[in-house]
Design a protein around this motif. Structure first.
Motif, PDB file in Angstrom:
ATOM      1  N   VAL A   1      18.117 -51.108  -3.368  1.00  0.00           N
ATOM      2  CA  VAL A   1      17.083 -50.139  -3.732  1.00  0.00           C
ATOM      3  C   VAL A   1      15.705 -50.796  -3.698  1.00  0.00           C
ATOM      4  O   VAL A   1      14.729 -50.207  -3.229  1.00  0.00           O
ATOM      5  N   GLY A   2      15.622 -52.037  -4.185  1.00  0.00           N
ATOM      6  CA  GLY A   2      14.348 -52.751  -4.161  1.00  0.00           C
ATOM      7  C   GLY A   2      13.829 -52.939  -2.744  1.00  0.00           C
ATOM      8  O   GLY A   2      12.638 -52.736  -2.473  1.00  0.00           O
ATOM      9  N   ARG A   3      14.733 -53.317  -1.831  1.00  0.00           N
ATOM     10  CA  ARG A   3      14.329 -53.481  -0.424  1.00  0.00           C
ATOM     11  C   ARG A   3      13.878 -52.151   0.169  1.00  0.00           C
ATOM     12  O   ARG A   3      12.889 -52.081   0.897  1.00  0.00           O
ATOM     13  N   ALA A   4      14.619 -51.088  -0.147  1.00  0.00           N
ATOM     14  CA  ALA A   4      14.262 -49.768   0.380  1.00  0.00           C
ATOM     15  C   ALA A   4      12.907 -49.308  -0.163  1.00  0.00           C
ATOM     16  O   ALA A   4      12.076 -48.780   0.593  1.00  0.00           O
ATOM     17  N   ALA A   5      12.675 -49.511  -1.453  1.00  0.00           N
ATOM     18  CA  ALA A   5      11.393 -49.123  -2.052  1.00  0.00           C
ATOM     19  C   ALA A   5      10.254 -49.941  -1.449  1.00  0.00           C
ATOM     20  O   ALA A   5       9.176 -49.411  -1.160  1.00  0.00           O
TER      21      ALA A   5
ATOM     22  N   LEU B   1       4.952 -52.802  -6.797  1.00  0.00           N
ATOM     23  CA  LEU B   1       6.258 -52.360  -7.305  1.00  0.00           C
ATOM     24  C   LEU B   1       6.553 -52.963  -8.681  1.00  0.00           C
ATOM     25  O   LEU B   1       7.082 -52.277  -9.569  1.00  0.00           O
ATOM     26  N   ASP B   2       6.205 -54.233  -8.863  1.00  0.00           N
ATOM     27  CA  ASP B   2       6.420 -54.883 -10.159  1.00  0.00           C
ATOM     28  C   ASP B   2       5.547 -54.254 -11.246  1.00  0.00           C
ATOM     29  O   ASP B   2       5.999 -54.059 -12.386  1.00  0.00           O
ATOM     30  N   LEU B   3       4.306 -53.928 -10.896  1.00  0.00           N
ATOM     31  CA  LEU B   3       3.418 -53.239 -11.835  1.00  0.00           C
ATOM     32  C   LEU B   3       4.033 -51.895 -12.236  1.00  0.00           C
ATOM     33  O   LEU B   3       4.052 -51.535 -13.417  1.00  0.00           O
ATOM     34  N   ALA B   4       4.551 -51.168 -11.253  1.00  0.00           N
ATOM     35  CA  ALA B   4       5.144 -49.855 -11.526  1.00  0.00           C
ATOM     36  C   ALA B   4       6.330 -49.981 -12.477  1.00  0.00           C
ATOM     37  O   ALA B   4       6.488 -49.174 -13.399  1.00  0.00           O
TER      38      ALA B   4
ATOM     39  N   VAL C   1      23.768 -55.633  -9.403  1.00  0.00           N
ATOM     40  CA  VAL C   1      22.848 -56.544  -8.706  1.00  0.00           C
ATOM     41  C   VAL C   1      22.685 -56.209  -7.224  1.00  0.00           C
ATOM     42  O   VAL C   1      21.564 -56.050  -6.740  1.00  0.00           O
ATOM     43  N   PRO C   2      23.775 -56.067  -6.459  1.00  0.00           N
ATOM     44  CA  PRO C   2      23.567 -55.759  -5.037  1.00  0.00           C
ATOM     45  C   PRO C   2      22.944 -54.389  -4.795  1.00  0.00           C
ATOM     46  O   PRO C   2      22.142 -54.218  -3.880  1.00  0.00           O
ATOM     47  N   LEU C   3      23.292 -53.402  -5.639  1.00  0.00           N
ATOM     48  CA  LEU C   3      22.706 -52.078  -5.466  1.00  0.00           C
ATOM     49  C   LEU C   3      21.221 -52.081  -5.795  1.00  0.00           C
ATOM     50  O   LEU C   3      20.415 -51.483  -5.085  1.00  0.00           O
TER      51      LEU C   3
END
Length: 198
Positions: A131-135, A160-163, A125-127
């Motif tokens: 990654v989500g924040r970085a993307a 990002l959600d579509l991807a 979860v934290p990783l």
């Protein structure tokens, strides 16, 4: 000349992490045992356990490695993006390719396993949040938009959600033709939306 022990150890660790990702992508969590990963990496099980005493240790490190690989992949592939309207399409295509590759497939197996394994969930979860924040930040940077503008944050997150959704659709069958049409149309809509919000 013999390779120094530290370099050999680092190379072995790297091979194990890469093999762990390959195993997750190819055979999923259940089939990705330490023995299978060690064999794929070309090292003994003992050598694998020297670096990673437990399966959880191995895949915790692999989760971290997956995060680094995904972020670095975007950075490497974003160097020569075009300008203007073609840039939006190139950014959308880049983000979608990130979510349709082997690394996302491996990460997805970890997500599924973590959904029923509390110990693994604590690692994943934290990783994934990182990654989500970085993307998200990278997408903002590549698109040249400011998320403090109302609506921009949600619009970029929708991309990002579509991807991710397109990545899921690609798991069982090659969804390339349909995906290309969706990327094209979404890029047009994204470009129009961001221009309206600017």
């Amino acid at each position: 000349m013999r390779e120094p022990q530290q370099d050999r150890s680092r190379a072995t660790r790297q091979r194990l992490l890469e093999a762990a990702i390959e195993c997750l992508a190819d055979v999923g969590w259940a089939g990705s045992t330490v023995a299978v990963v060690a064999e794929r990496a070309g090292v003994s099980r003992g050598a694998a356990q020297h670096h990673f005493p437990t399966r959880e240790d191995l895949f915790a490190a692999a989760v971290d490695y997956v995060s680094d690989v995904r972020t670095e992949w975007i950075r490497e592939h974003s160097a020569d993006l075009p300008s203007g309207r073609e840039r939006t399409k190139a950014v959308v295509d880049l983000v979608v390719r990130m979510y349709t590759g082997q690394v996302f497939r491996a990460a997805l197996h970890l997500w599924v396993a973590a959904s029923s394994d509390p110990q693994l969930r604590e690692l994943v979860v934290p990783l994934e949040a990182h990654v989500g924040r970085a993307a998200h930040q990278l997408a903002l940077d590549l698109l040249g938009v400011d998320e403090s503008t109302p609506g921009v944050r949600e619009t970029v997150q929708a991309t990002l959600d579509l991807a991710r959704g397109l990545g899921l659709a690609n798991l069982l069958t090659d969804d390339g033709k349909r995906r290309a049409r969706i990327v094209e149309r979404w890029a047009e809509m994204l470009d129009a939306s961001l221009n309206t919000l600017a």
